[in-house]
Design a protein around this motif. Sequence first.
Motif, PDB file in Angstrom:
ATOM      1  N   HIS A 114     -39.822   9.939 -29.107  1.00  0.00           N
ATOM      2  CA  HIS A 114     -40.282  10.011 -27.708  1.00  0.00           C
ATOM      3  C   HIS A 114     -39.254  10.803 -26.907  1.00  0.00           C
ATOM      4  O   HIS A 114     -38.494  10.233 -26.114  1.00  0.00           O
ATOM      5  N   PRO A 115     -39.206  12.107 -27.097  1.00  0.00           N
ATOM      6  CA  PRO A 115     -38.155  12.912 -26.471  1.00  0.00           C
ATOM      7  C   PRO A 115     -38.282  12.975 -24.952  1.00  0.00           C
ATOM      8  O   PRO A 115     -39.380  13.202 -24.427  1.00  0.00           O
ATOM      9  N   PRO A 116     -37.181  12.788 -24.239  1.00  0.00           N
ATOM     10  CA  PRO A 116     -37.207  12.948 -22.783  1.00  0.00           C
ATOM     11  C   PRO A 116     -37.359  14.426 -22.443  1.00  0.00           C
ATOM     12  O   PRO A 116     -36.890  15.297 -23.184  1.00  0.00           O
ATOM     13  N   SER A 117     -37.997  14.710 -21.332  1.00  0.00           N
ATOM     14  CA  SER A 117     -38.192  16.108 -20.945  1.00  0.00           C
ATOM     15  C   SER A 117     -37.038  16.637 -20.120  1.00  0.00           C
ATOM     16  O   SER A 117     -36.832  17.851 -20.039  1.00  0.00           O
ATOM     17  N   THR A 118     -36.260  15.735 -19.510  1.00  0.00           N
ATOM     18  CA  THR A 118     -35.095  16.147 -18.726  1.00  0.00           C
ATOM     19  C   THR A 118     -33.926  15.212 -19.025  1.00  0.00           C
ATOM     20  O   THR A 118     -34.122  14.082 -19.484  1.00  0.00           O
ATOM     21  N   GLN A 119     -32.724  15.663 -18.724  1.00  0.00           N
ATOM     22  CA  GLN A 119     -31.548  14.820 -18.948  1.00  0.00           C
ATOM     23  C   GLN A 119     -31.593  13.590 -18.063  1.00  0.00           C
ATOM     24  O   GLN A 119     -31.113  12.516 -18.454  1.00  0.00           O
ATOM     25  N   ASN A 120     -32.183  13.703 -16.892  1.00  0.00           N
ATOM     26  CA  ASN A 120     -32.246  12.565 -15.982  1.00  0.00           C
ATOM     27  C   ASN A 120     -32.964  11.381 -16.616  1.00  0.00           C
ATOM     28  O   ASN A 120     -32.657  10.222 -16.321  1.00  0.00           O
ATOM     29  N   GLU A 121     -33.904  11.655 -17.511  1.00  0.00           N
ATOM     30  CA  GLU A 121     -34.666  10.579 -18.149  1.00  0.00           C
ATOM     31  C   GLU A 121     -33.850   9.799 -19.169  1.00  0.00           C
ATOM     32  O   GLU A 121     -34.278   8.731 -19.617  1.00  0.00           O
ATOM     33  N   LEU A 122     -32.674  10.313 -19.553  1.00  0.00           N
ATOM     34  CA  LEU A 122     -31.846   9.595 -20.519  1.00  0.00           C
ATOM     35  C   LEU A 122     -31.390   8.254 -19.985  1.00  0.00           C
ATOM     36  O   LEU A 122     -31.094   7.330 -20.753  1.00  0.00           O
ATOM     37  N   GLY A 123     -31.301   8.122 -18.678  1.00  0.00           N
ATOM     38  CA  GLY A 123     -30.898   6.844 -18.087  1.00  0.00           C
ATOM     39  C   GLY A 123     -31.890   5.735 -18.342  1.00  0.00           C
ATOM     40  O   GLY A 123     -31.565   4.557 -18.172  1.00  0.00           O
ATOM     41  N   LYS A 124     -33.104   6.094 -18.766  1.00  0.00           N
ATOM     42  CA  LYS A 124     -34.130   5.085 -19.029  1.00  0.00           C
ATOM     43  C   LYS A 124     -34.214   4.728 -20.520  1.00  0.00           C
ATOM     44  O   LYS A 124     -34.987   3.846 -20.892  1.00  0.00           O
ATOM     45  N   VAL A 125     -33.451   5.432 -21.347  1.00  0.00           N
ATOM     46  CA  VAL A 125     -33.525   5.203 -22.786  1.00  0.00           C
ATOM     47  C   VAL A 125     -32.731   3.963 -23.166  1.00  0.00           C
ATOM     48  O   VAL A 125     -31.554   3.832 -22.805  1.00  0.00           O
ATOM     49  N   ARG A 126     -33.366   3.070 -23.878  1.00  0.00           N
ATOM     50  CA  ARG A 126     -32.682   1.860 -24.326  1.00  0.00           C
ATOM     51  C   ARG A 126     -31.547   2.226 -25.274  1.00  0.00           C
ATOM     52  O   ARG A 126     -31.730   2.986 -26.216  1.00  0.00           O
ATOM     53  N   GLY A 127     -30.373   1.687 -25.000  1.00  0.00           N
ATOM     54  CA  GLY A 127     -29.216   1.978 -25.832  1.00  0.00           C
ATOM     55  C   GLY A 127     -28.282   2.996 -25.223  1.00  0.00           C
ATOM     56  O   GLY A 127     -27.185   3.218 -25.747  1.00  0.00           O
ATOM     57  N   LEU A 128     -28.703   3.628 -24.118  1.00  0.00           N
ATOM     58  CA  LEU A 128     -27.850   4.584 -23.420  1.00  0.00           C
ATOM     59  C   LEU A 128     -27.550   4.066 -22.012  1.00  0.00           C
ATOM     60  O   LEU A 128     -28.388   3.412 -21.397  1.00  0.00           O
ATOM     61  N   SER A 129     -26.376   4.400 -21.510  1.00  0.00           N
ATOM     62  CA  SER A 129     -26.018   3.989 -20.150  1.00  0.00           C
ATOM     63  C   SER A 129     -26.568   4.995 -19.145  1.00  0.00           C
ATOM     64  O   SER A 129     -26.971   6.112 -19.503  1.00  0.00           O
ATOM     65  N   ALA A 130     -26.558   4.607 -17.892  1.00  0.00           N
ATOM     66  CA  ALA A 130     -27.060   5.484 -16.831  1.00  0.00           C
ATOM     67  C   ALA A 130     -26.242   6.765 -16.730  1.00  0.00           C
ATOM     68  O   ALA A 130     -26.737   7.800 -16.260  1.00  0.00           O
ATOM     69  N   ALA A 131     -24.988   6.728 -17.192  1.00  0.00           N
ATOM     70  CA  ALA A 131     -24.119   7.911 -17.091  1.00  0.00           C
ATOM     71  C   ALA A 131     -24.651   9.093 -17.891  1.00  0.00           C
ATOM     72  O   ALA A 131     -24.308  10.249 -17.591  1.00  0.00           O
ATOM     73  N   TRP A 132     -25.489   8.834 -18.892  1.00  0.00           N
ATOM     74  CA  TRP A 132     -26.032   9.924 -19.707  1.00  0.00           C
ATOM     75  C   TRP A 132     -26.914  10.869 -18.884  1.00  0.00           C
ATOM     76  O   TRP A 132     -27.195  11.974 -19.317  1.00  0.00           O
TER      77      TRP A 132
ATOM     78  N   GLU B 269     -26.130  12.469 -16.325  1.00  0.00           N
ATOM     79  CA  GLU B 269     -25.406  13.606 -15.752  1.00  0.00           C
ATOM     80  C   GLU B 269     -24.104  13.955 -16.474  1.00  0.00           C
ATOM     81  O   GLU B 269     -23.399  14.878 -16.073  1.00  0.00           O
ATOM     82  N   ASN B 270     -23.768  13.239 -17.560  1.00  0.00           N
ATOM     83  CA  ASN B 270     -22.497  13.559 -18.226  1.00  0.00           C
ATOM     84  C   ASN B 270     -22.664  14.714 -19.218  1.00  0.00           C
ATOM     85  O   ASN B 270     -23.771  15.128 -19.559  1.00  0.00           O
ATOM     86  N   ASP B 271     -21.520  15.235 -19.694  1.00  0.00           N
ATOM     87  CA  ASP B 271     -21.540  16.407 -20.570  1.00  0.00           C
ATOM     88  C   ASP B 271     -22.160  16.102 -21.932  1.00  0.00           C
ATOM     89  O   ASP B 271     -22.854  16.951 -22.505  1.00  0.00           O
ATOM     90  N   ILE B 272     -21.906  14.902 -22.454  1.00  0.00           N
ATOM     91  CA  ILE B 272     -22.446  14.585 -23.765  1.00  0.00           C
ATOM     92  C   ILE B 272     -23.974  14.515 -23.721  1.00  0.00           C
ATOM     93  O   ILE B 272     -24.668  14.940 -24.650  1.00  0.00           O
ATOM     94  N   GLY B 273     -24.494  14.017 -22.606  1.00  0.00           N
ATOM     95  CA  GLY B 273     -25.938  13.994 -22.441  1.00  0.00           C
ATOM     96  C   GLY B 273     -26.519  15.396 -22.373  1.00  0.00           C
ATOM     97  O   GLY B 273     -27.591  15.676 -22.930  1.00  0.00           O
ATOM     98  N   ALA B 274     -25.796  16.296 -21.719  1.00  0.00           N
ATOM     99  CA  ALA B 274     -26.252  17.685 -21.628  1.00  0.00           C
ATOM    100  C   ALA B 274     -26.257  18.340 -23.009  1.00  0.00           C
ATOM    101  O   ALA B 274     -27.207  19.067 -23.363  1.00  0.00           O
ATOM    102  N   ARG B 275     -25.217  18.079 -23.811  1.00  0.00           N
ATOM    103  CA  ARG B 275     -25.162  18.660 -25.147  1.00  0.00           C
ATOM    104  C   ARG B 275     -26.269  18.098 -26.037  1.00  0.00           C
ATOM    105  O   ARG B 275     -26.835  18.806 -26.871  1.00  0.00           O
ATOM    106  N   MET B 276     -26.562  16.811 -25.851  1.00  0.00           N
ATOM    107  CA  MET B 276     -27.636  16.219 -26.632  1.00  0.00           C
ATOM    108  C   MET B 276     -28.982  16.858 -26.286  1.00  0.00           C
ATOM    109  O   MET B 276     -29.799  17.153 -27.165  1.00  0.00           O
ATOM    110  N   MET B 277     -29.211  17.083 -24.994  1.00  0.00           N
ATOM    111  CA  MET B 277     -30.470  17.705 -24.585  1.00  0.00           C
ATOM    112  C   MET B 277     -30.574  19.131 -25.121  1.00  0.00           C
ATOM    113  O   MET B 277     -31.655  19.573 -25.528  1.00  0.00           O
ATOM    114  N   ASP B 278     -29.441  19.836 -25.168  1.00  0.00           N
ATOM    115  CA  ASP B 278     -29.457  21.189 -25.741  1.00  0.00           C
ATOM    116  C   ASP B 278     -29.880  21.136 -27.205  1.00  0.00           C
ATOM    117  O   ASP B 278     -30.677  21.975 -27.664  1.00  0.00           O
TER     118      ASP B 278
END
Length: 406
Positions: free
Chosen positions: A252-270, A272-281
Amino acid sequence: MLIHPLICDTDSLTQLCSRLARSDFVAVDTEFMRENSYWPELCLVQIGNLEEAAAIDPMAQGLDLTPLLDLLTDNPDVLKVFHAGPQDIEIIFNLTGKTPTPLFDTQVAAMALGQAEQIGYANLVESWLGRTVDKGARFTDWSRRPLEARQIDYAIGDVTHLAEIFPKMLQRLRKTGRGAWLDVEMEKLGNPAQYTPDPDTLWQRIRAPSRNAQVMGRMRALAWWREQEAQDKNLPRGRIMKDETLADIAAHPPSTQNELGKVRGLSAAWRENDIGARMMDALFAARPLRPDEMPPKAPRGPALGKEGGLVADLLKLLLKIRSREMDVAAKLLARSDDLEALAAGVRTNLAILEGWRFEVFGRDALALVEGHMAFAIADGRIKMTRTGLTKDLPDAPEPVTLVEQP
């Protein structure tokens, strides 16, 4: 036996290794920490033979481990004896790019001598030497300094006992004629490929949510990204992202990095943080797997059907009988998935149809599925009876001989 003080300088280590290099074998063990890191942190190395033993402090300032590593990886005249060695071997491989050679693992050898499939060190010492190992220091934080004398004594005991056990075990192997069995196992244990994680294939260890080519393509891309992050940060994979979370994002891939905050197992920091950006790339760069890249379809077991399942059960019964008759751990003779594959009609690339395994078990297993062997009851005991001659059975390759030791 001479027990040396903790070795913390290169000169002492060089002298020790020079003496040990004249041995027929050395027993080796390591203490390490890896709960909070990707790479295991080597904290102590224990090494010895029947005459002397020592613990070496790899964390000592200015200590050069080269003499020790040369002894372990570049001296073919000295057999290196481990117990449950893969993690110790992995550490040596990480330091040198080589595995110890030649090597011998007493846990594997114990299986050939009828002991438990994964016998622990304490039980091995009890069964071979009649001694009880003091487990008081087994939960030591080996990275803390200074180490107490009792901790060092505990650690050195791992090789002093092993040095006594190995000759006894080798003598027993010679009497049973099973030494050649272990050559293949030790070759596998020393294969460098076993200690080289491949980021392109690690995704296959994660339970896939589906066999959809797009989902699997995203899993591969995310697993590759996670592996690079874990190595760069020297953190366990699960500290970067747990397998379940990775599989969920792939499905269930998120369409934007902002949606990572809703993923179970990830913190809200994902969000806007750099690791979240690299994961989305990595996620956006993922491509569906081609048909030739898809992993094999799951478990052979369910595909056996009722009849095939019964044949597999008969093979497992045969394995139990043979292992009991030979007094050898069943797992050393055959794995369940090999038996199920044989029952399903597979006749190639099975360990039980090659080498010594074919001679001591595979030949009869093949005879059973081909209808040339049956179970019978005699005097209240299960026995095997041949119903005809097997035809066109492959010959096993010639076995090689275990490194001879006096």
